[in-house]
Design an enzyme around this catalytic site. Structure first.
Site, PDB file in Angstrom:
ATOM      1  N   ILE A   1       0.817  -1.231   0.000  1.00 40.83           N
ATOM      2  CA  ILE A   1       0.000   0.000   0.000  1.00 40.83           C
ATOM      3  C   ILE A   1       0.841   1.266   0.000  1.00 40.83           C
ATOM      4  O   ILE A   1       0.317   2.355  -0.177  1.00 40.83           O
ATOM      5  CB  ILE A   1      -0.977   0.024   1.200  1.00 40.83           C
ATOM      6  CG1 ILE A   1      -0.228  -0.227   2.517  1.00 40.83           C
ATOM      7  CG2 ILE A   1      -2.101  -0.967   1.002  1.00 40.83           C
ATOM      8  CD1 ILE A   1      -1.097  -0.036   3.746  1.00 40.83           C
TER       9      ILE A   1
ATOM     10  N   LYS B   1       5.108   2.906  -0.611  1.00 36.03           N
ATOM     11  CA  LYS B   1       6.554   2.717  -0.763  1.00 36.03           C
ATOM     12  C   LYS B   1       7.213   3.946  -0.195  1.00 36.03           C
ATOM     13  O   LYS B   1       6.715   5.063  -0.349  1.00 36.03           O
ATOM     14  CB  LYS B   1       6.922   2.586  -2.246  1.00 36.03           C
ATOM     15  CG  LYS B   1       6.413   1.320  -2.890  1.00 36.03           C
ATOM     16  CD  LYS B   1       7.535   0.385  -3.279  1.00 36.03           C
ATOM     17  CE  LYS B   1       6.948  -0.922  -3.807  1.00 36.03           C
ATOM     18  NZ  LYS B   1       7.906  -1.942  -4.078  1.00 36.03           N
ATOM     19  N   GLY B   2       8.316   3.737   0.478  1.00 39.88           N
ATOM     20  CA  GLY B   2       9.043   4.873   1.031  1.00 39.88           C
ATOM     21  C   GLY B   2      10.481   4.822   0.570  1.00 39.88           C
ATOM     22  O   GLY B   2      10.821   4.039  -0.320  1.00 39.88           O
TER      23      GLY B   2
ATOM     24  N   PHE C   1      13.201   3.792   2.048  1.00 37.67           N
ATOM     25  CA  PHE C   1      14.044   2.635   2.374  1.00 37.67           C
ATOM     26  C   PHE C   1      13.256   1.351   2.564  1.00 37.67           C
ATOM     27  O   PHE C   1      13.765   0.381   3.086  1.00 37.67           O
ATOM     28  CB  PHE C   1      14.867   2.948   3.627  1.00 37.67           C
ATOM     29  CG  PHE C   1      15.759   4.113   3.398  1.00 37.67           C
ATOM     30  CD1 PHE C   1      16.951   3.950   2.735  1.00 37.67           C
ATOM     31  CD2 PHE C   1      15.368   5.381   3.790  1.00 37.67           C
ATOM     32  CE1 PHE C   1      17.759   5.029   2.470  1.00 37.67           C
ATOM     33  CE2 PHE C   1      16.173   6.465   3.531  1.00 37.67           C
ATOM     34  CZ  PHE C   1      17.379   6.296   2.867  1.00 37.67           C
TER      35      PHE C   1
ATOM     36  N   GLU D   1       8.991  -0.538   2.269  1.00 38.94           N
ATOM     37  CA  GLU D   1       7.626  -0.537   1.744  1.00 38.94           C
ATOM     38  C   GLU D   1       6.655  -0.804   2.881  1.00 38.94           C
ATOM     39  O   GLU D   1       7.048  -1.288   3.947  1.00 38.94           O
ATOM     40  CB  GLU D   1       7.499  -1.622   0.676  1.00 38.94           C
ATOM     41  CG  GLU D   1       7.690  -3.024   1.231  1.00 38.94           C
ATOM     42  CD  GLU D   1       8.085  -4.040   0.170  1.00 38.94           C
ATOM     43  OE1 GLU D   1       8.252  -3.668  -1.007  1.00 38.94           O
ATOM     44  OE2 GLU D   1       8.251  -5.212   0.536  1.00 38.94           O
ATOM     45  N   VAL D   2       5.391  -0.470   2.642  1.00 37.48           N
ATOM     46  CA  VAL D   2       4.358  -0.732   3.646  1.00 37.48           C
ATOM     47  C   VAL D   2       3.329  -1.645   2.999  1.00 37.48           C
ATOM     48  O   VAL D   2       2.834  -1.359   1.909  1.00 37.48           O
ATOM     49  CB  VAL D   2       3.700   0.576   4.126  1.00 37.48           C
ATOM     50  CG1 VAL D   2       2.655   0.283   5.189  1.00 37.48           C
ATOM     51  CG2 VAL D   2       4.743   1.546   4.670  1.00 37.48           C
TER      52      VAL D   2
ATOM     53  N   LYS E   1       5.466  -2.347   7.911  1.00 40.17           N
ATOM     54  CA  LYS E   1       6.493  -1.573   7.193  1.00 40.17           C
ATOM     55  C   LYS E   1       7.791  -2.365   7.284  1.00 40.17           C
ATOM     56  O   LYS E   1       8.170  -2.811   8.371  1.00 40.17           O
ATOM     57  CB  LYS E   1       6.637  -0.216   7.885  1.00 40.17           C
ATOM     58  CG  LYS E   1       7.698   0.697   7.293  1.00 40.17           C
ATOM     59  CD  LYS E   1       7.415   2.114   7.762  1.00 40.17           C
ATOM     60  CE  LYS E   1       8.566   3.051   7.596  1.00 40.17           C
ATOM     61  NZ  LYS E   1       8.214   4.420   7.992  1.00 40.17           N
TER      62      LYS E   1
ATOM     63  N   ASP F   1       9.184  16.096   9.877  1.00 38.27           N
ATOM     64  CA  ASP F   1       8.852  15.671   8.509  1.00 38.27           C
ATOM     65  C   ASP F   1       7.331  15.617   8.344  1.00 38.27           C
ATOM     66  O   ASP F   1       6.792  14.692   7.758  1.00 38.27           O
ATOM     67  CB  ASP F   1       9.484  14.291   8.253  1.00 38.27           C
ATOM     68  CG  ASP F   1       9.612  13.987   6.766  1.00 38.27           C
ATOM     69  OD1 ASP F   1       9.532  14.934   5.951  1.00 38.27           O
ATOM     70  OD2 ASP F   1       9.788  12.806   6.410  1.00 38.27           O
TER      71      ASP F   1
HETATM   72  N1  LIG Z   1      -0.174   2.249   9.369  1.00 39.46           N
HETATM   73  C1  LIG Z   1      -0.474   2.496   8.100  1.00 39.46           C
HETATM   74  N2  LIG Z   1      -1.706   2.251   7.625  1.00 39.46           N
HETATM   75  C2  LIG Z   1      -2.019   2.513   6.345  1.00 39.46           C
HETATM   76  N3  LIG Z   1      -1.132   3.004   5.448  1.00 39.46           N
HETATM   77  C3  LIG Z   1       0.104   3.269   5.849  1.00 39.46           C
HETATM   78  C4  LIG Z   1       0.509   3.035   7.193  1.00 39.46           C
HETATM   79  N4  LIG Z   1       1.805   3.406   7.309  1.00 39.46           N
HETATM   80  C5  LIG Z   1       2.180   3.854   6.108  1.00 39.46           C
HETATM   81  N5  LIG Z   1       1.182   3.780   5.216  1.00 39.46           N
HETATM   82  C6  LIG Z   1       1.212   4.147   3.801  1.00 39.46           C
HETATM   83  O1  LIG Z   1       2.522   3.966   3.308  1.00 39.46           O
HETATM   84  C7  LIG Z   1       3.082   5.222   2.893  1.00 39.46           C
HETATM   85  C8  LIG Z   1       4.555   5.261   3.236  1.00 39.46           C
HETATM   86  O2  LIG Z   1       4.685   5.127   4.637  1.00 39.46           O
HETATM   87  P1  LIG Z   1       5.879   5.796   5.439  1.00 39.46           P
HETATM   88  O3  LIG Z   1       5.887   7.264   5.126  1.00 39.46           O
HETATM   89  O4  LIG Z   1       5.787   5.416   6.862  1.00 39.46           O
HETATM   90  O5  LIG Z   1       7.111   5.067   4.745  1.00 39.46           O
HETATM   91  P2  LIG Z   1       8.603   5.567   4.682  1.00 39.46           P
HETATM   92  O6  LIG Z   1       9.370   4.447   4.066  1.00 39.46           O
HETATM   93  O7  LIG Z   1       9.062   5.990   6.014  1.00 39.46           O
HETATM   94  O8  LIG Z   1       8.464   6.809   3.731  1.00 39.46           O
HETATM   95  P3  LIG Z   1       9.441   8.080   3.592  1.00 39.46           P
HETATM   96  O9  LIG Z   1      10.178   7.851   2.332  1.00 39.46           O
HETATM   97  O10 LIG Z   1       8.461   9.239   3.496  1.00 39.46           O
HETATM   98  O11 LIG Z   1      10.299   8.158   4.781  1.00 39.46           O
HETATM   99  C9  LIG Z   1       2.233   6.283   3.591  1.00 39.46           C
HETATM  100  O12 LIG Z   1       2.212   7.494   2.859  1.00 39.46           O
HETATM  101  C10 LIG Z   1       0.868   5.616   3.630  1.00 39.46           C
HETATM  102  O13 LIG Z   1       0.173   5.793   2.433  1.00 39.46           O
END
Ligand SMILES: Nc1ncnc2c1ncn2[C@@H]1O[C@H](COP(=O)(O)OP(=O)(O)OP(=O)(O)O)[C@@H](O)[C@H]1O
Length: 631
Positions: free
Chosen positions: A258, A260-261, A263, A265-266, A281, A375
């Protein structure tokens, strides 16, 4: 969007750490009877032993791991035989209070080799040096022994401590790198082990004290009391068992990726054993290590583990394997604010007021925990099943008292991003944006999500003082709030530009670059609030506290205390617990990182494994929340 929903009616412990040692029967057939007839008799036998360790009393630690003690107490260690676990790991034989788990072969050294060591076993390290009182007979709620003022006497310190302190100074240079690394690992493990144990003991005492308060309520019927007592015991039992389990990704079925970030994915996952749904995550360890993100990943884990706020996404557990760190969180099915902004482009003032007011409360909650988020952006603002806001992604957060890496922003400003460029092969630099050109704005909007998924990230919402390196404080989050409010009302963030370096430059020169387009009419109060947030720190609203922002005229009529209980302007319509309608799953590559890593390993002809130094940085990452057992 339902137009009718556009018009929102905003409407005009004391920690008793030193509690009495308790015996909570697993399945009490009768409600427990009083143990001590009067408080003067509430003396732990250890109190008669000389007590050198006043530190324990000062720290407030009160060992009590006997929720499930069965039968009369059988002391294994006489009070004077306190065990020095720092030197006698092999000699230590844990005694579990939980029926059927006493394993004399499980020594401390063995336990240290398992990071997700069971709570009962951990807590029994204390039992190795803290003599227990004879097991009290069951007692009735409201008995004298349950009085909140009861103070547990200080446990004795290990007798060998003085010898330990007199040990000759260590000379690390005498030993090889491996020995030094192992030593670091051991001390890190030991530090985490005791920190976790003390934290759990405190939390357990608090829970116990809360339950006792409930039991003392004269309005409770005796059957209700019995139920409270039994439920408390069951939850503690489940938690102790949970602590002893080792979680792994195979325990979960992936439904969809759902998010991608940078480092990782979620994923939306479902636990195979009970079908409960979570957001998982996963972060690639080697990437985190290579890109110097260890402080960030640790910060996120620390904050989410400490937080118990409705405004912050709930973290249930963290675990790891060779390649990944995993965070198992509550799944928020409403998607994120970025997705909503992409869909609706702009919000009315009423809707903006709702989201901005909730974000104020969420940021305030993070600040009250002692952290700065740093952030805050629409991608990190998630919506729960009721459409209310929760914050996530604390990877760049920092504590007022903790030091997390600040060089990251400096490198960004100088054009030396510590994040790799363009992992997802998005041509970020080709985003061609001029705010006066609507077509180009639409291009920017389309690229917005790709930018969020790329490792470059988006700097649009970051306060200037963060990357100019002249120091910042918690009010940097209020700047971000101002930029989000601007985007909700105008349709794009105030400093968006053709590439991220231009955005940095615009942010730093905000006095010249902050521009409200002529063709978009904003209410005077809304514009005033934005200008009071996007400004220099000395003048920034919220500097003294969130109440300054809450009392701005833009929020006139908003009842902040009940905001989370009113109906949100947008409520997700879900068909099942695994409904991902509000996530752009079609736009997200559904190949997960584990598959990518395996393919890479196969292609290079070697196993995907972590380099030797990888284990040390991630020690202590594992975490298990108590209320995972409530589900
Ligand atoms: N607990 C959750 N429930 C539903 N969706 C989520 C949840 N956590 C994250 N997401 C989805 O995943 C996306 C990426 O999550 P997150 O920002 O935590 O990842 P990241 O790898 O830390 O990203 P970044 O590159 O911004 O640091 C969010 O924008 C959201 O759409």
């Amino acid at each position: 969007m339902d137009p009718n929903r556009l018009h929102l009616n905003f409407g005009n412990n004391n920690e008793r750490l030193a509690s009495a040692d308790r015996t909570y029967p697993t399945t009490p057939s009768t409600f427990p009877q009083p143990v001590f007839p009067n408080p003067s008799q509430q003396q732990h036998p250890a109190a008669q032993v000389p007590q050198p360790a006043q530190q324990y009393a000062a720290g407030g630690y009160a060992p009590a791991n006997n929720y499930f003690a069965q039968g009369p107490y059988q002391p294994q260690y006489a009070p004077h035989q306190a065990v020095d676990y720092t030197t006698q790991s092999a000699a230590y034989q844990p005694r579990s209070n939980t029926p059927g788990t006493n394993d004399p072969n499980v020594g401390l050294a063995h336990q240290f080799s398992h990071q997700n060591l069971g709570g009962a076993a951990r807590a029994n390290v204390y039992s190795a040096r803290v003599p227990r009182p004879p097991s009290p007979a069951p007692r009735t709620a409201g008995s004298a022994a349950q009085q909140p003022g009861y103070a547990y006497p200080a446990p004795p310190m290990p007798t060998r401590l003085s010898e330990f302190q007199q040990a000759p100074e260590r000379n690390p240079e005498k030993y090889g790198m491996n020995a030094n690394n192992n030593q670091k690992k051991c001390s890190q493990l030991a530090a985490d082990f005791f920190k976790d144990s003390v934290k759990r003991a405190r939390e357990r005492n608090l829970r116990q004290s809360e339950m006792e308060q409930k039991l003392q309520d004269p309005n409770q019927s005796s059957s209700r009391r019995e139920q409270i007592w039994q439920n408390g015991g069951k939850k503690e039992g489940r938690y102790l068992r949970f602590l002893r389990t080792k979680d792994k990704p195979d325990n979960y079925q992936t439904v969809k990726i759902i998010g991608k970030g940078a480092f990782g994915e979620v994923k939306l996952v479902q636990k195979k054993s009970d079908g409960v749904v979570y957001a998982m995550k996963s972060l690639v360890k080697t990437e985190m290590f290579k890109k110097d993100q260890l402080a960030h990943v640790r910060a996120e884990r620390d904050i989410l583990a400490e937080s118990d706020s409705p405004w912050v996404v709930k973290l249930f557990t963290t675990f790891q394997d060779v390649n990944f760190l995993y965070m198992l969180m509550e799944f928020l099915p409403g998607g994120d604010l970025m997705t909503m902004l992409i869909k609706y482009e702009i919000f009315s003032e009423d809707i903006t007021r709702f989201y901005i007011a909730e974000i104020v409360l969420a940021i305030e909650a993070v600040h009250k925990l002692g952290f700065i988020h740093r952030d805050i952006k629409p991608d990190n603002i998630l919506l729960d099943r009721g459409g209310h806001v929760k914050l996530t992604d604390f990877g760049l957060s920092t504590g007022f008292h903790k030091l997390h890496d600040n060089n990251y922003y400096q490198q960004l400003l100088q054009g030396r991003s510590s994040r790799p460029r363009d992992r997802s092969s998005v041509a970020i630099d080709q985003i061609n944006l001029t705010v006066s050109n609507r077509a180009q704005i639409n291009d920017w909007r389309r690229s917005r999500r790709l930018m969020a998924y790329s490792t470059v990230g988006t700097p649009d919402y970051i306060a200037p003082e963060i990357f100019t390196g002249h120091g910042y404080t918690f009010d940097c989050d209020w700047w971000s709030l101002g930029t989000i409010m601007f985007e909700c009302l105008v349709g794009w963030p105030p400093f968006c530009a053709e590439d991220s370096h231009d955005t940095y430059r615009k942010i730093v020169n905000w006095r010249q670059t902050l521009y409200f387009p002529d063709d978009i009419t904003l209410g005077a109060e809304a514009e005033h609030l934005i200008r009071s947030l996007i400004c220099n720190t000395e003048a920034r609203l919220g500097r003294v506290g969130a109440h300054e922002i809450k009392s701005h005229t833009f929020f006139r009529g908003v009842e902040f205390d009940s905001l989370r209980r009113i109906r949100a302007p947008f409520e997700p319509r879900l068909t099942s617990a695994i409904d991902t309608t509000y996530f752009p799953t079609d736009e997200i590559d559904q190949t997960d990182n584990a598959t990518v890593l395996k393919a890479q390993a196969l292609a290079s002809g070697k196993q995907a494994e972590d380099p030797p130094e990888m284990s040390l940085p991630f020690i202590g990452y594992t975490f298990k929340r108590f209320d995972n057992n409530f589900r």
